[in-house]
Motif scaffolding. Structure first.
Motif, PDB file in Angstrom:
ATOM      1  N   THR A 262      -3.970   0.118  -2.610  1.00  0.00           N
ATOM      2  CA  THR A 262      -3.775  -1.104  -1.826  1.00  0.00           C
ATOM      3  C   THR A 262      -3.877  -2.290  -2.770  1.00  0.00           C
ATOM      4  OG1 THR A 262      -4.749  -0.144   0.170  1.00  0.00           O
ATOM      5  CG2 THR A 262      -4.612  -2.536   0.070  1.00  0.00           C
TER       6      THR A 262
ATOM      7  N   ARG B 195     -11.514  -3.585  -6.115  1.00  0.00           N
ATOM      8  CA  ARG B 195     -11.981  -4.762  -5.371  1.00  0.00           C
ATOM      9  C   ARG B 195     -11.641  -4.604  -3.900  1.00  0.00           C
ATOM     10  NH1 ARG B 195     -13.462  -9.968  -5.430  1.00  0.00           N
ATOM     11  NH2 ARG B 195     -12.523 -11.387  -3.919  1.00  0.00           N
ATOM     12  N   GLY B 196     -12.620  -4.857  -3.043  1.00  0.00           N
ATOM     13  CA  GLY B 196     -12.385  -4.747  -1.610  1.00  0.00           C
ATOM     14  C   GLY B 196     -13.573  -5.268  -0.826  1.00  0.00           C
ATOM     15  N   ASN B 197     -13.579  -4.988   0.471  1.00  0.00           N
ATOM     16  CA  ASN B 197     -14.655  -5.435   1.343  1.00  0.00           C
ATOM     17  C   ASN B 197     -15.946  -4.687   1.047  1.00  0.00           C
ATOM     18  OD1 ASN B 197     -12.722  -6.986   2.589  1.00  0.00           O
ATOM     19  ND2 ASN B 197     -12.723  -5.848   4.504  1.00  0.00           N
TER      20      ASN B 197
ATOM     21  N   LEU C 206      -7.281  -1.743  -4.750  1.00  0.00           N
ATOM     22  CA  LEU C 206      -8.001  -0.480  -4.629  1.00  0.00           C
ATOM     23  C   LEU C 206      -7.125   0.720  -4.981  1.00  0.00           C
ATOM     24  CD1 LEU C 206      -9.708  -1.171  -1.180  1.00  0.00           C
ATOM     25  CD2 LEU C 206     -10.882  -1.049  -3.385  1.00  0.00           C
TER      26      LEU C 206
ATOM     27  N   GLN D 258      -7.686  -7.556  -2.021  1.00  0.00           N
ATOM     28  CA  GLN D 258      -8.022  -6.163  -2.283  1.00  0.00           C
ATOM     29  C   GLN D 258      -7.177  -5.630  -3.433  1.00  0.00           C
ATOM     30  OE1 GLN D 258      -8.976  -3.537   1.274  1.00  0.00           O
ATOM     31  NE2 GLN D 258      -7.595  -4.996   2.251  1.00  0.00           N
TER      32      GLN D 258
ATOM     33  N   ARG E 167       0.839  -1.180   0.000  1.00  0.00           N
ATOM     34  CA  ARG E 167       0.000   0.000   0.000  1.00  0.00           C
ATOM     35  C   ARG E 167       0.885   1.244   0.000  1.00  0.00           C
ATOM     36  NH1 ARG E 167      -2.424  -1.992   5.499  1.00  0.00           N
ATOM     37  NH2 ARG E 167      -0.671  -1.709   6.928  1.00  0.00           N
TER      38      ARG E 167
ATOM     39  N   SER F 213     -12.840   5.432  -3.175  1.00  0.00           N
ATOM     40  CA  SER F 213     -11.971   4.342  -3.633  1.00  0.00           C
ATOM     41  C   SER F 213     -12.685   3.502  -4.681  1.00  0.00           C
ATOM     42  CB  SER F 213     -11.551   3.459  -2.455  1.00  0.00           C
ATOM     43  OG  SER F 213     -12.663   2.867  -1.824  1.00  0.00           O
TER      44      SER F 213
ATOM     45  N   ARG G  39     -15.993  -9.929  -0.144  1.00  0.00           N
ATOM     46  CA  ARG G  39     -15.301  -8.952  -0.976  1.00  0.00           C
ATOM     47  C   ARG G  39     -15.940  -8.954  -2.357  1.00  0.00           C
ATOM     48  NH1 ARG G  39     -11.404 -11.954   1.537  1.00  0.00           N
ATOM     49  NH2 ARG G  39     -10.433 -10.873   3.301  1.00  0.00           N
TER      50      ARG G  39
END
Length: 386
Positions: A86, A121-123, A106, A104, A72, A118, A171
């Protein structure tokens, strides 16, 4: 004198340029230990009802956290604006041949007055809520004992209704998330995830579209954290006619196809409401989470409904932290079949250092009703962060 001034100016310019460059951090977690897991199937969908499977492993992973390797970085763009990224890979540290997964990916822009946006791909906000207000934190591989996780993910027992809800608390790719600055401890978050594939209905399967939204109102201050999160996810498939095969009986020459079956129009809908809170008073931290999820196989179909809660507390004594929680809920199918779900978790952690923690945990989930079964796990392990 002039040479000294020129040198000082050059040094100052270099320092300013260096400050504006990106700062990149490499980080990660390795979590491994010994685990003993037992599951008694609840329905014939997983196995014959009552069938028990057991697994024991040295080198089992993810008791507290999923193992990962991440990168990151941030760059100060000036005027209070910051760019960041990230990129985080999931590691299966117990298997040498397993492919890495992307946890992730991002890219973000942050403004101290406007908030953070943002992309990538992430939570989901639903996953963040599950992870933030449950005992094991949702970060490990074992979810036994957490009712709120089991009724929205179905990981341990493979329960059909719960697994349908999982995409809203996992995710997701193709998403954009906004998080506001804190206003006296209050933050607002909004999320949109969307993916649409529009194919030629005469040759393929028509249009397949997934779209979702999530909203969260959160507070942090005076020893209290609290959040309300509402998430919705729709998946729609356009009808498509069957396509006949050509060159029947020919191996696969150029210009031939095997045909496609007709596709019926369909639309599924998932709605999830979550209420979570923690309260910290000295060495004691109490926490709780309530989830209410609904799933519809079509716009006119009856709803599957899952609901339940987990409550618990942690107590820290120096380097040792004790944790316990209990939960209760139910899974109700569209046909009206009800399964009661009960769970409990217990855990002890000992900080060997700021980055290394030894732990022992136990979790158990019980299913009662037309479908009966249970799932439990015991594990001792070590987690190291870097």
């Amino acid at each position: 004198m002039k040479k000294s001034l020129l040198a000082l100016a050059a040094l100052s310019a270099f320092a300013t340029a260096a400050q504006a460059q990106s700062s990149v951090q490499v980080y990660g977690i390795l979590d491994m230990g010994y685990a003993s897991e037992s599951k008694t199937a609840t329905t014939a969908a997983a196995a014959a009802q009552g069938t028990t499977t057991k697994a024991k492993a040295v080198g089992a992973s993810e008791g507290l956290s999923g193992s990962r390797l991440g990168f990151r970085g941030t760059e100060d763009l000036g005027g209070g604006l910051t760019a960041g990224f990230t990129y985080e890979l999931g590691l299966n540290v117990g298997e040498s041949t397993a492919a890495h997964s992307v946890r992730q990916s991002l890219l973000s822009l942050s403004d101290k007055n406007l908030g953070t946006l943002s992309f990538g791909r992430g939570n989901t906000l639903g996953k963040n809520t599950n992870d933030g207000f449950t005992a094991f934190g949702g970060g490990g591989d074992f979810e036994q004992g957490s009712v709120t996780l089991e009724i929205t993910r179905g990981e341990e027992q493979g329960e059909a209704v719960s697994k349908k809800i999982k995409p809203i608390v996992d995710r997701n790719s193709n998403q954009v998330t906004y998080v506001s600055p804190s206003f006296s401890g209050v933050t607002v978050s909004a999320q949109l995830y969307a993916k649409s594939s529009d194919k030629d209905a005469a040759a393929n399967t028509g249009k397949d579209e997934t779209s979702g939204t999530a909203f969260q109102l959160a507070y942090a201050g005076n020893g209290i954290t609290a959040a309300y999160t509402r998430s919705q996810l729709d998946t729609e498939v356009e009808a498509a006619a069957a396509v006949a095969a050509t060159c029947t009986g020919v191996a696969t020459p150029v210009g031939c196809n095997n045909g496609t079956a007709a596709v019926s129009a369909s639309k599924t809908e998932i709605t999830l409401d979550q209420f979570g809170a923690t309260y910290t008073m000295g060495a004691i931290k109490a926490f709780g989470l309530y989830n209410s999820a609904k799933y519809k196989a079509s716009a006119t179909a009856a709803e599957d409904q899952n609901k339940g809660y987990d409550i618990g507390a942690t107590y820290t004594m120096g380097k040792t932290t004790l944790l316990a929680s209990i939960g209760d809920g139910e899974i109700k199918t569209a046909a009206g079949v009800v399964t009661d779900v009960k769970g409990m978790q217990a855990q002890v952690r000992y900080e060997l250092s700021k980055r290394t923690t030894a732990y022992a945990l136990y979790g158990k989930t019980e299913f009662e009703g037309t479908n009966k079964g249970e799932s439990d796990v015991s594990m001792i392990g070590i987690r190291h962060s870097f």
